[in-house]
Design a protein around this motif. Structure first.
Motif, PDB file in Angstrom:
ATOM      1  N   HIS A  78       8.296  -7.452   0.092  1.00 26.57           N
ATOM      2  CA  HIS A  78       7.443  -7.354   1.273  1.00 26.57           C
ATOM      3  C   HIS A  78       6.759  -8.688   1.540  1.00 26.57           C
ATOM      4  O   HIS A  78       6.578  -9.505   0.631  1.00 26.57           O
ATOM      5  CB  HIS A  78       6.384  -6.265   1.056  1.00 26.57           C
ATOM      6  N   PRO A 135       3.851   0.906  -2.943  1.00 29.94           N
ATOM      7  CA  PRO A 135       2.731   0.419  -2.130  1.00 29.94           C
ATOM      8  C   PRO A 135       1.396   0.415  -2.866  1.00 29.94           C
ATOM      9  O   PRO A 135       0.505  -0.372  -2.527  1.00 29.94           O
ATOM     10  CB  PRO A 135       2.712   1.393  -0.951  1.00 29.94           C
ATOM     11  N   SER A 182       8.716  -5.642   5.720  1.00 33.58           N
ATOM     12  CA  SER A 182       9.664  -5.723   4.619  1.00 33.58           C
ATOM     13  C   SER A 182      10.402  -7.061   4.679  1.00 33.58           C
ATOM     14  O   SER A 182      10.713  -7.564   5.758  1.00 33.58           O
ATOM     15  CB  SER A 182      10.666  -4.579   4.700  1.00 33.58           C
ATOM     16  N   VAL A 242      -5.450  -8.556   7.328  1.00 31.26           N
ATOM     17  CA  VAL A 242      -3.999  -8.472   7.449  1.00 31.26           C
ATOM     18  C   VAL A 242      -3.618  -8.687   8.908  1.00 31.26           C
ATOM     19  O   VAL A 242      -3.943  -7.877   9.778  1.00 31.26           O
ATOM     20  CB  VAL A 242      -3.477  -7.110   6.952  1.00 31.26           C
ATOM     21  N   VAL A 299      -4.069  -5.792  -0.423  1.00 34.40           N
ATOM     22  CA  VAL A 299      -2.728  -5.683   0.159  1.00 34.40           C
ATOM     23  C   VAL A 299      -2.010  -4.430  -0.343  1.00 34.40           C
ATOM     24  O   VAL A 299      -0.787  -4.342  -0.303  1.00 34.40           O
ATOM     25  CB  VAL A 299      -1.880  -6.943  -0.140  1.00 34.40           C
ATOM     26  N   THR A 300      -2.782  -3.452  -0.800  1.00 37.16           N
ATOM     27  CA  THR A 300      -2.170  -2.179  -1.189  1.00 37.16           C
ATOM     28  C   THR A 300      -1.836  -1.365   0.060  1.00 37.16           C
ATOM     29  O   THR A 300      -2.373  -1.598   1.148  1.00 37.16           O
ATOM     30  CB  THR A 300      -3.117  -1.356  -2.078  1.00 37.16           C
ATOM     31  N   VAL A 315       3.350 -10.477   3.698  1.00 38.88           N
ATOM     32  CA  VAL A 315       2.051 -10.221   4.323  1.00 38.88           C
ATOM     33  C   VAL A 315       1.503 -11.542   4.841  1.00 38.88           C
ATOM     34  O   VAL A 315       1.587 -12.571   4.163  1.00 38.88           O
ATOM     35  CB  VAL A 315       1.050  -9.605   3.324  1.00 38.88           C
ATOM     36  N   SER A 347      -0.281  -9.458   9.865  1.00 34.71           N
ATOM     37  CA  SER A 347       1.023  -8.804  10.016  1.00 34.71           C
ATOM     38  C   SER A 347       1.587  -8.558   8.635  1.00 34.71           C
ATOM     39  O   SER A 347       1.205  -9.207   7.657  1.00 34.71           O
ATOM     40  CB  SER A 347       1.998  -9.662  10.842  1.00 34.71           C
ATOM     41  N   HIS A 348       2.484  -7.604   8.565  1.00 33.94           N
ATOM     42  CA  HIS A 348       3.196  -7.371   7.310  1.00 33.94           C
ATOM     43  C   HIS A 348       4.506  -6.678   7.633  1.00 33.94           C
ATOM     44  O   HIS A 348       4.629  -5.973   8.643  1.00 33.94           O
ATOM     45  CB  HIS A 348       2.351  -6.550   6.334  1.00 33.94           C
ATOM     46  N   LEU A 382       0.823  -1.258   1.873  1.00 37.70           N
ATOM     47  CA  LEU A 382       1.594  -1.923   2.927  1.00 37.70           C
ATOM     48  C   LEU A 382       3.100  -1.828   2.702  1.00 37.70           C
ATOM     49  O   LEU A 382       3.858  -1.590   3.639  1.00 37.70           O
ATOM     50  CB  LEU A 382       1.186  -3.398   3.029  1.00 37.70           C
ATOM     51  N   ALA A 383       3.533  -2.035   1.479  1.00 33.77           N
ATOM     52  CA  ALA A 383       4.969  -2.081   1.190  1.00 33.77           C
ATOM     53  C   ALA A 383       5.564  -0.679   1.098  1.00 33.77           C
ATOM     54  O   ALA A 383       4.887   0.281   0.728  1.00 33.77           O
ATOM     55  CB  ALA A 383       5.208  -2.830  -0.115  1.00 33.77           C
ATOM     56  N   GLU A 384       6.835  -0.581   1.425  1.00 32.53           N
ATOM     57  CA  GLU A 384       7.539   0.686   1.247  1.00 32.53           C
ATOM     58  C   GLU A 384       7.826   0.939  -0.228  1.00 32.53           C
ATOM     59  O   GLU A 384       7.898   2.091  -0.666  1.00 32.53           O
ATOM     60  CB  GLU A 384       8.862   0.660   2.030  1.00 32.53           C
TER      61      GLU A 384
END
Length: 716
Positions: A227, A202, A242, A237, A194-195, A229, A239-240, A197-199
C-alpha cells in the motif's frame, strides 16, 4: 577508439567501454567500510547520506551498531573518517547541513518495540538532540526546506508468526518531528496514524520508506501491506491506494542452474520498498517484494494512485543481458529492485534504481515520467541498499550492505560514480542484440579463433544444467558482444556432470574442453572432444597415475600445441612439492600422458594457483592468481613459459620444474574502473597480433556482485 586509459605506476590500464552518450556515470572509487573499523568481524554500509557541502558521507552500519563517516574531499580517493558508537541498531540516516539525523532501533523484540532519533554534528560528532520515537524506526527523511523530519515507524512483525500474515501489535505509524533552526522539537512530534487503510492487514501497517517533496508532502510505502500513503506535513492522509500488481511473463521462476525464460507470475504484488519523489506529483517505487510479492521492476505513480509507468520485466531483462542475473534467486524475486533515488544532473532528471540481488544500479532519464529511458547499468558492490546523489559535485554514491567475509566474498563497500563527459566504461560484455534473450555468467575459460577473430568462452558448473560455449565478438570500442550460445550436449541433451574450466580449438572446427572433476559429486576429471554444434563426440578420462594423487582441484585451462594438449592444474596435488602445480600433457595421437611442474608464488594469504593456459608463438601463457579479493589481493599475473622447455616427463617419476617469467601484473587493470580487485581472473585469449583478452568469473552472481571484467591488453 573509446579506450579508457589510466596510467597506474608504469602500467597503462586499458579497458574498453561503450559510447552510449556524451555524458555518462562512471565508477571512480570504492571504499571498504572495514577501513573505519580495522579488524571488525562484520561491517556493513546500508543507508547513506552526504553533508551539504558534499565532502563527507555518513552511513549506517547496523551489525556494528555505529554511524560511519567517509571523507570524500577527493572523491577519487575516499578516506576513513571514523565511526560513532550508538546504543542500538541504526536503521537510516538523513542529513541537513552538517547535522545527521539517525534512526536507532532499541527494541527488545517484535512486541516491545522502541527507538529514538538522534541528531549528530558531523564535524564534532557531538550529540545535538535525542527524541524518543515510541517504536522501531526504519526510514528517515528530511524535508527539502529542513522544516521537519519524517520517520517510518515500522514495528515489523515476526514473519515466522503463523503464516506471516497475522497482525502483530503494536501497529506501525509515521513520526513527524518538527525542526526549528535545525533543532528537533521532541515535544511536538506528530504521530500520523496509517491504520485501517490497506486491504492487507489494515490493523497492522508497517511503514517501510518515506520521501518528502518540495511541497512538504510525505509519501510512505507500506511494503508488507502492498500500500501507498501520501501525508501532509501535519500528518493528514491526503491520498492512499494499493500498490497493485503486475503480470509477469517470460521470466525464470525455477532455480535449476540454467537460464530458462518461459515462466509467468500473474498478479504479482509489487510490495515496494524504497520510494522517491520525482516532482510535486509523481514518485517512483522499487518493487522488491517481501511477503507475497515482488514484481522484479519499478513503477512511477501519480500521487492520485494512477500508474504513469511500469517497467514490467524490462529492467530485469536488461540485467540478464549484462550477466548479472542471480539465477539462484529465480524461485524468489529475481533481481529484487530495492532502492530508488532521484536527482537532476546538468538539467537531466534521473531515477537511479538499485537491484539488490543483481548488484546493479539502473540509470533512467525521466525527462518524460511516462517514458523513462534506461541509459546505463552500473556495477555496484554486493547488495546495494542505499544511495545518495551530490549533483553539485557530479557524484552518485551507493552503499552496499553485504559483508562477505564469512563466505569468502567481498566485504561491504561504498562506491562512488562521477557524471563525466566520457564514454560509459561498463558493461564490458553483453548479449544485447541476440535473437533470443540470452543469460550468461561464470565464464571460466577462453580461446581465440585466429581466422574469424572471435573468442569462444565456456561457463563452469554453476550452470550445470546448461553447459554452454559462448561465441564472443570482441570490440576495442566496447562492449564486446556475445553473438551465439552453443549448448554442450550429450546424445542431444544438455550434458551433465561437467565443470568446464578450459577450452581450445581442435583445428578441425571443433573444440577440446577440460572439465575439472569433483569425485565427491561424481563429476569426473576428463577431457572432452566437442563438435562445432556442441555435441560431445568423445572423452578422455585421467589415467590412474594422476587419479591416484589428485585432489579435488583439477584442470583449469587447456591449449593445443601440435598434437599435444596441455592442461594447467589449479593447485598442488598430493605428490607435488609445496607451491608447485602440474602442467599436464596428453598426446592425442599416441594417447601418452606426461607432465612438468610450475613454481607458484608463495601466498601471503590463502593459496596461489593457475587458472588458464594459452599457447601463442614460442610460449604458453598462464594466469597465476591468488584467491584473495580487494586490498588482500596480491598475485594476479599473466606469466609465460618457453615452449622449448615444455618437454613432458613420464608420470610417476621426477617432473622437471619449468622456468617462467611475469608478463603482466593484472592488478592495475582490475582496479582501473574504480572497483575492488575481483578474485577470479580465469579467462585468457590471445589474438594473432598478440593482443591479450582477459575475463573474470562472476560465480553466477552467488555471493558475488556479478561484475564481469572483459578487457584487452595491447601487444607487448
Amino acid at each position: 577508439m573509446t579506450y579508457r586509459s589510466l596510467l597506474l605506476g608504469t602500467a597503462a590500464a586499458l579497458v574498453a567501454g561503450p559510447a552510449l552518450a556524451d555524458m555518462n556515470f562512471n565508477r571512480i572509487a570504492s571504499f571498504p567500510v572495514v577501513e573505519n573499523q580495522p579488524g571488525a568481524e562484520e561491517s556493513s554500509s546500508e543507508i547513506i547520506a552526504a553533508t551539504a557541502d558534499g565532502m563527507t558521507l555518513v552511513y549506517t552500519d547496523s551489525p556494528a551498531e555505529v554511524l560511519g563517516f567517509i571523507d570524500i574531499t577527493d572523491p577519487h580517493a575516499p578516506r576513513a573518517a571514523g565511526v560513532l558508537e550508538l546504543d542500538g541498531e541504526p536503521t537510516s540516516v538523513a542529513v541537513a547541513g552538517q547535522a545527521a539525523f539517525v534512526g536507532v532501533n532499541t527494541s527488545e523484540d517484535y512486541i516491545n518495540t522502541s527507538g529514538h532519533l538522534l541528531a549528530v554534528d558531523v564535524t564534532s560528532r557531538a550529540v545535538l538532540g535525542d527524541c524518543d520515537l515510541g517504536g522501531q524506526p526504519d526510514s528517515v527523511a528530511v524535508a527539502p526546506d529542513a522544516s521537519f523530519i519524517a520517520v517510518a515507524i515500522e514495528n515489523e512483525r515476526d514473519e515466522d508468526l503463523g503464516d506471516g500474515r497475522v497482525g502483530q501489535m503494536p501497529a506501525g505509524f509515521v513520526a513527524i518531528v518538527p525542526l526549528a533552526d535545525g533543532a528537533m522539537q521532541c515535544d511536538a512530534i506528530i504521530r500520523a496514524d496509517v491504520t485501517g487503510l490497506a486491504e492487507i492487514a489494515p490493523e497492522d501497517p508497517e511503514p517501510e520508506y518515506v520521501s518528502i517533496n518540495d511541497e512538504g508532502e510525505i509519501v510512505v510505502t507500506l511494503q508488507e501491506n502492498n500500500h501507498m500513503v501520501v501525508l501532509s506535513a501535519a500528518g493528514e492522509v491526503l491520498s492512499h491506494f494499493s500498490a497493485g500488481a503486475v503480470d509477469l511473463e517470460g521470466i525464470d521462476v525455477d532455480e535449476e542452474r540454467a537460464f530458462v525464460y518461459n515462466g509467468s507470475q500473474p498478479g504479482r504484488l509489487r510490495e515496494p520498498d524504497a520510494v522517491t519523489w520525482i516532482d510535486a506529483d509523481h514518485f517512483a517505487i522499487a518493487n522488491e517484494g517481501d511477503m507475497d510479492g515482488g514484481s522484479r521492476g519499478w513503477t512511477i505513480f501519480h500521487q492520485d494512485g494512477s500508474v504513469i509507468y511500469e517497467s514490467g520485466t524490462d529492467f530485469e531483462r536488461a540485467i540478464i543481458e549484462i550477466g548479472h542475473y542471480p539465477e539462484r534467486r529465480s524461485g524468489n524475486k529475481g533481481v529484487e529492485p530495492e532502492s530508488v533515488t532521484f536527482d537532476v544532473f546538468d538539467g537531466t532528471p534521473y531515477v537511479f534504481v538499485g537491484a539488490e540481488r543483481a548488484s546493479v544500479v539502473g540509470v533512467y532519464d525521466v525527462t518524460d515520467p511516462a517514458n523513462p529511458v534506461l541509459e546505463q547499468l552500473l556495477p555496484s558492490g554486493i547488495g546495494p541498499e542505499g544511495y545518495v546523489t551530490i549533483p553539485g559535485r557530479g557524484l552518485l554514491v551507493s552503499a552496499n550492505e553485504v559483508d562477505g567475509l564469512e563466505d569468502g566474498a567481498a566485504r561491504s563497500h561504498v562506491m562512488i560514480y562521477e557524471y563525466q563527459d566520457a564514454p560509459a566504461v561498463y558493461p564490458h560484455l553483453t548479449s544485447v542484440g541476440m535473437d533470443e534473450l540470452t543469460g550468461w555468467g561464470a565464464i571460466s575459460g577462453m580461446v581465440a579463433d585466429p581466422d574469424s577473430g572471435l573468442i569462444y568462452a565456456v561457463n563452469d558448473s554453476f550452470y550445470a544444467m546448461q553447459p554452454t560455449i559462448f561465441v564472443i565478438e570482441p570490440s576495442m570500442d566496447g562492449p564486446s558482444r556475445i553473438i551465439d550460445a552453443i549448448r554442450v550436449t550429450r546424445a542431444g541433451q544438455p550434458a551433465q556432470l561437467l565443470d568446464m574450466e578450459g577450452i581450445t580449438l581442435d583445428g578441425e572446427g571443433g573444440f577440446w574442453i577440460a572439465s575439472e572433476g569433483r569425485t565427491d559429486r561424481l563429476v569426473p576429471h576428463a577431457l572432452y572432444h566437442v563438435g562445432a554444434d556442441g555435441e560431445i563426440e568423445d572423452y578422455v578420462p585421467l589415467p590412474d597415475d594422476l587419479l591416484a594423487v589428485e585432489r579435488r582441484f583439477g584442470f583449469e585451462g587447456i591449449t593445443m600445441v601440435g598434437d599435444t594438449l596441455w592442461m594447467a592444474v589449479q593447485r598442488s596435488w598430493d605428490d607435488d612439492p609445496e607451491n608447485t602445480v602440474k602442467l599436464v600433457a596428453y598426446n592425442t595421437e599416441t594417447e601418452e600422458w606426461g607432465a612438468v611442474r610450475y613454481q607458484t608464488t608463495d601466498p601471503d594469504m590463502g593459496w596461489v594457483g593457475l587458472s588458464e593456459i594459452v599457447a601463442h608463438g614460442d610460449h604458453v601463457y598462464l594466469i597465476e592468481r591468488d584467491n584473495q579479493i580487494g586490498s588482500a589481493a596480491v598475485t594476479k599475473l599473466i606469466t609465460r613459459v618457453a615452449l622449448e622447455n615444455m618437454v613432458p616427463a613420464p608420470l610417476g617419476g621426477d617432473l622437471p620444474v619449468v622456468e617462467h617469467e611475469v608478463v603482466v601484473d593484472l592488478i592495475p587493470y582490475l582496479t582501473s574502473t574504480g572497483g575492488y580487485v575481483l578474485d577470479k581472473v580465469e579467462g585468457l585469449a590471445i589474438m594473432p597480433d598478440g593482443t591479450i583478452w582477459v575475463s573474470t568469473d562472476n560465480d553466477g552472481v552467488d555471493d558475488h556482485s556479478g561484475e564481469t571484467m572483459f578487457f584487452a591488453i595491447p601487444p607487448m
